[in-house]
Design a protein around this motif. Structure first.
Motif, PDB file in Angstrom:
ATOM      1  N   THR A 284       0.819  -1.216   0.000  1.00 46.99           N
ATOM      2  CA  THR A 284       0.000   0.000   0.000  1.00 46.99           C
ATOM      3  C   THR A 284       0.851   1.264   0.000  1.00 46.99           C
ATOM      4  OG1 THR A 284      -0.265  -0.087   2.438  1.00 46.99           O
ATOM      5  CG2 THR A 284      -1.897  -1.240   1.107  1.00 46.99           C
ATOM      6  N   GLN A 285       0.645   2.179   0.984  1.00 45.60           N
ATOM      7  CA  GLN A 285       1.357   3.458   0.957  1.00 45.60           C
ATOM      8  C   GLN A 285       2.847   3.301   1.169  1.00 45.60           C
ATOM      9  OE1 GLN A 285      -0.697   2.501   3.413  1.00 45.60           O
ATOM     10  NE2 GLN A 285      -0.147   3.369   5.417  1.00 45.60           N
ATOM     11  N   ILE A 298      10.990  -4.418  -5.573  1.00 48.30           N
ATOM     12  CA  ILE A 298       9.949  -4.601  -4.564  1.00 48.30           C
ATOM     13  C   ILE A 298       9.503  -6.055  -4.610  1.00 48.30           C
ATOM     14  CG2 ILE A 298       7.626  -3.932  -3.837  1.00 48.30           C
ATOM     15  CD1 ILE A 298       8.175  -1.181  -5.105  1.00 48.30           C
ATOM     16  N   GLU A 299       9.467  -6.684  -3.438  1.00 46.84           N
ATOM     17  CA  GLU A 299       9.086  -8.087  -3.336  1.00 46.84           C
ATOM     18  C   GLU A 299       7.566  -8.235  -3.204  1.00 46.84           C
ATOM     19  OE1 GLU A 299      11.983 -10.329  -3.269  1.00 46.84           O
ATOM     20  OE2 GLU A 299      12.756  -8.344  -3.796  1.00 46.84           O
ATOM     21  N   HIS A 300       7.049  -9.379  -3.648  1.00 50.14           N
ATOM     22  CA  HIS A 300       5.671  -9.819  -3.376  1.00 50.14           C
ATOM     23  C   HIS A 300       4.613  -9.119  -4.254  1.00 50.14           C
ATOM     24  CE1 HIS A 300       7.640 -11.894  -0.203  1.00 50.14           C
ATOM     25  NE2 HIS A 300       7.794 -10.840   0.575  1.00 50.14           N
ATOM     26  N   PRO A 301       3.427  -9.756  -4.349  1.00 48.88           N
ATOM     27  CA  PRO A 301       2.326  -9.213  -5.159  1.00 48.88           C
ATOM     28  C   PRO A 301       1.298  -8.487  -4.293  1.00 48.88           C
ATOM     29  CG  PRO A 301       1.876 -11.506  -4.673  1.00 48.88           C
ATOM     30  CD  PRO A 301       3.128 -11.143  -3.913  1.00 48.88           C
ATOM     31  N   SER A 305      -1.187   0.982  -5.831  1.00 48.53           N
ATOM     32  CA  SER A 305      -2.038   1.716  -6.766  1.00 48.53           C
ATOM     33  C   SER A 305      -1.529   1.575  -8.198  1.00 48.53           C
ATOM     34  CB  SER A 305      -2.072   3.190  -6.383  1.00 48.53           C
ATOM     35  OG  SER A 305      -0.780   3.763  -6.572  1.00 48.53           O
ATOM     36  N   ASP A 306      -2.419   1.872  -9.135  1.00 48.74           N
ATOM     37  CA  ASP A 306      -2.012   1.886 -10.544  1.00 48.74           C
ATOM     38  C   ASP A 306      -0.918   2.928 -10.768  1.00 48.74           C
ATOM     39  OD1 ASP A 306      -3.870  -0.076 -11.018  1.00 48.74           O
ATOM     40  OD2 ASP A 306      -5.377   1.282 -11.877  1.00 48.74           O
ATOM     41  N   LYS A 307      -0.986   4.039 -10.035  1.00 42.60           N
ATOM     42  CA  LYS A 307       0.052   5.065 -10.147  1.00 42.60           C
ATOM     43  C   LYS A 307       1.402   4.515  -9.715  1.00 42.60           C
ATOM     44  CE  LYS A 307       1.376   9.649  -8.443  1.00 42.60           C
ATOM     45  NZ  LYS A 307       0.996  10.790  -7.538  1.00 42.60           N
ATOM     46  N   ALA A 308       1.401   3.723  -8.639  1.00 41.42           N
ATOM     47  CA  ALA A 308       2.659   3.131  -8.166  1.00 41.42           C
ATOM     48  C   ALA A 308       3.225   2.175  -9.210  1.00 41.42           C
ATOM     49  CB  ALA A 308       2.431   2.410  -6.840  1.00 41.42           C
ATOM     50  N   ILE A 309       2.375   1.375  -9.822  1.00 38.30           N
ATOM     51  CA  ILE A 309       2.838   0.445 -10.857  1.00 38.30           C
ATOM     52  C   ILE A 309       3.443   1.207 -12.026  1.00 38.30           C
ATOM     53  CG2 ILE A 309       2.096  -1.281 -12.543  1.00 38.30           C
ATOM     54  CD1 ILE A 309      -0.024  -2.154 -10.488  1.00 38.30           C
ATOM     55  N   ALA A 310       2.782   2.293 -12.432  1.00 34.76           N
ATOM     56  CA  ALA A 310       3.302   3.098 -13.543  1.00 34.76           C
ATOM     57  C   ALA A 310       4.651   3.704 -13.187  1.00 34.76           C
ATOM     58  CB  ALA A 310       2.300   4.191 -13.900  1.00 34.76           C
ATOM     59  N   LEU A 311       4.800   4.155 -11.936  1.00 38.58           N
ATOM     60  CA  LEU A 311       6.085   4.725 -11.510  1.00 38.58           C
ATOM     61  C   LEU A 311       7.173   3.661 -11.452  1.00 38.58           C
ATOM     62  CD1 LEU A 311       5.347   7.346  -8.700  1.00 38.58           C
ATOM     63  CD2 LEU A 311       6.571   7.724 -10.847  1.00 38.58           C
ATOM     64  N   MET A 312       6.822   2.441 -11.036  1.00 40.35           N
ATOM     65  CA  MET A 312       7.799   1.353 -11.041  1.00 40.35           C
ATOM     66  C   MET A 312       8.343   1.145 -12.445  1.00 40.35           C
ATOM     67  SD  MET A 312       6.099  -1.506  -8.499  1.00 40.35           S
ATOM     68  CE  MET A 312       7.411  -2.723  -8.844  1.00 40.35           C
ATOM     69  N   ALA A 313       7.437   1.096 -13.421  1.00 36.12           N
ATOM     70  CA  ALA A 313       7.869   0.892 -14.801  1.00 36.12           C
ATOM     71  C   ALA A 313       8.717   2.058 -15.292  1.00 36.12           C
ATOM     72  CB  ALA A 313       6.641   0.710 -15.693  1.00 36.12           C
ATOM     73  N   PHE A 344      -5.179  -6.530   4.460  1.00 35.62           N
ATOM     74  CA  PHE A 344      -5.886  -6.286   3.212  1.00 35.62           C
ATOM     75  C   PHE A 344      -6.296  -7.630   2.646  1.00 35.62           C
ATOM     76  CE2 PHE A 344      -1.271  -5.551   2.870  1.00 35.62           C
ATOM     77  CZ  PHE A 344      -0.887  -6.754   2.300  1.00 35.62           C
ATOM     78  N   GLU A 345      -7.118  -7.613   1.618  1.00 36.99           N
ATOM     79  CA  GLU A 345      -7.514  -8.863   0.979  1.00 36.99           C
ATOM     80  C   GLU A 345      -6.313  -9.465   0.261  1.00 36.99           C
ATOM     81  OE1 GLU A 345     -10.944 -10.675  -2.002  1.00 36.99           O
ATOM     82  OE2 GLU A 345     -10.427  -8.537  -2.089  1.00 36.99           O
TER      83      GLU A 345
END
Length: 476
Positions: A284-285, A298-301, A305-313, A344-345
């Motif tokens: 999360t945050q 970053i480890e694990h699934p 956020s979608d923004k975080a995924i975009a920044l990772m890429a 979280f779920e």
């Protein structure tokens, strides 16, 4: 010599200044450019530290040839017939069928009908993790260093038999991973080469440290130097915790939430100044904080956020999703229970959905398993399951194998030496009955493995060279 150099390097004062980018980029400084002052002509150690060494350091004597096999080289090219020549610890030639240009005294292995490929990599191991459900032993270190090393030795053998020739150990007990790394590198013990983070660094009550408090904290964090966890509070202690792992010989740093922005930024800045990449177990945050700091992977699934995924890429932050371990937990326990860092779920559908999002965003992804407690017993099936998971999220079989070799070597910051079978690379090679690029189940038949040019697996069994007698001293 290496230990002396490491001690010398550790007298450098702590750097307390954080580089803050003005363009919204990472807050911590970029990782130290190890090639700026050490050109490739200078021999260095085959690990993340890249310490200058003699040209023949840790290289076995002699040469060997893998003749007549089917080569899957890990570069993304289709498999082809080829012969591989190795001198010492390095691949010196890749020959077309019919070519026979190798040293006259080379040992020749006939691998006709088998696939030759780079050794697999597991980017998320805990070699010394306790083999009981009493996880207080994981955190407080109430297990001997000798016992930890013995657990590590057994798990190294299991990985090697599954075709894994490199592991990234992202938290183990005390100095145990450093002992295992040194002995494996010198050829004294058999198993995959080890890249270790030392202890997991987290805050009070953070992931892995929920039950780690002891009466004499903080004088002796966790009450035992053999703990897998190092608790730190505030930016200065996070920097110090990084320095402690570096002084022991760490190749990388592993952080875990929960932390403040100032703490994670300080730790990443300190690690990068020392030339070590940083990976985090976060959610999360805390993933947002880690990306802002400038972590490398970053480890694990876990949720982000979608923004975080975009920044990772965008920033080249890699992912090691470790899907199989969550399947094991879900199927054995019915859920991930009792952890404040997993509020979280989290189920088999959510982990695949998150990994698929990262694949679609073109985040660099490598293979790691996170097999803890008794889970190493699931090998090689656990590795096969992780490869199959990658095909579920959009990889072809061949692309999944490239992720397991070439890409994982790049995440280790070892892409110049490992991950593919090419001239000049280190000879970490496996021989498999069958075609693993077409059927992952072939990894149940890994017959031969070389690590650093040393034969370590023969006919599917751990190979230990016979003892060579040293003559008694002559009376004078």
């Amino acid at each position: 010599m290496l230990a002396w150099l490491r001690r010398l390097m550790c007298v450098v004062p702590l750097i307390a200044t954080t580089v803050v980018a003005q363009d919204g980029g990472p807050e911590a400084r970029p990782i130290y450019n190890r090639d700026q002052w050490l050109p490739h002509s200078v021999p260095t150690s085959d690990d993340g530290l890249r310490i200058p060494v003699p040209a023949d350091f840790n290289a076995p004597k002699g040469s060997f040839v893998l003749l007549g096999g089917r080569l899957f080289d890990g570069t993304g090219a289709p498999a082809r017939p080829a012969t591989i020549v190795v001198q010492g610890k390095s691949i010196t030639a890749i020959l077309n069928p019919g070519e026979r240009n190798w040293p006259a005294d080379a040992v020749v292995y006939d691998v006709t009908g088998k696939t030759v490929m780079p050794g697999l990599i597991d980017l998320h191991t805990h070699l010394t993790f306790v083999d009981t459900g009493d996880l207080t032993l994981y955190t407080n270190g109430n297990t001997s260093g000798a016992e930890s090393v013995m657990r590590g030795l057994r798990r190294m053998a299991i990985h090697l038999q599954a075709g894994v020739t490199s592991v990234r150990d992202v938290a183990s007990h005390g100095d145990s991973p450093f002992v295992l790394k040194r002995l494996q590198a010198s050829g004294e013990i058999q198993g995959p080469r080890i890249f270790t983070a030392g202890q997991l660094i987290t805050g009070i009550g953070g992931h892995g440290a929920l039950h780690a408090m002891t009466p004499n904290y903080p004088e002796v964090p966790n009450g035992n130097l053999n703990s897998m966890v190092r608790i730190a509070t505030g930016p200065d202690q996070w920097r110090e915790a990084v320095r402690i792992q570096f002084a022991k010989g760490a190749d990388l740093i592993k952080l875990a939430s929960e932390y403040t922005q100032e703490e994670v930024t300080a730790a990443v800045d300190e690690a990068h100044s020392l030339g070590m990449p940083v990976t985090v177990d976060a959610e999360t945050q805390y993933i947002d904080m880690a990306i802002k700091a400038g972590v490398d992977s970053i480890e694990h699934p876990l949720p982000r956020s979608d923004k975080a995924i975009a920044l990772m890429a965008k920033r080249g932050v890699a992912s090691v999703p470790t899907l199989v371990t969550y399947r094991i937990i879900q199927r054995n326990s019915g859920g991930y229970f009792g952890s404040t860092s997993r509020r979280f779920e989290l189920n088999e559908d959510t982990i695949v959905a998150m990994a698929r999002k990262m694949r679609q965003a073109k985040v660099k992804m490598g293979i790691g398993l996170d097999l803890i407690i008794s889970s190493p017993e699931y090998m090689p099936g656990a590795y096969i399951d992780e490869l199959e998971s990658f095909t579920q999220i959009g990889f072809t079989k061949a692309e999944a194998l490239v992720a397991a070799t070439k890409t994982s070597a790049e995440i280790l910051h070892m892409g110049d030496r490992l991950g593919t079978i090419e001239t000049g690379k280190l000879a970490d090679i496996i021989v498999v009955d069958g075609n693993p690029d077409e059927d992952f189940n072939a990894f149940r038949k890994v017959r031969t493995a070389f690590v650093n040019g040393r034969l370590m697996l023969q006919e599917g069994r751990i190979y230990t060279p016979a003892h060579e007698e040293v003559p008694l001293p002559v009376r004078k």
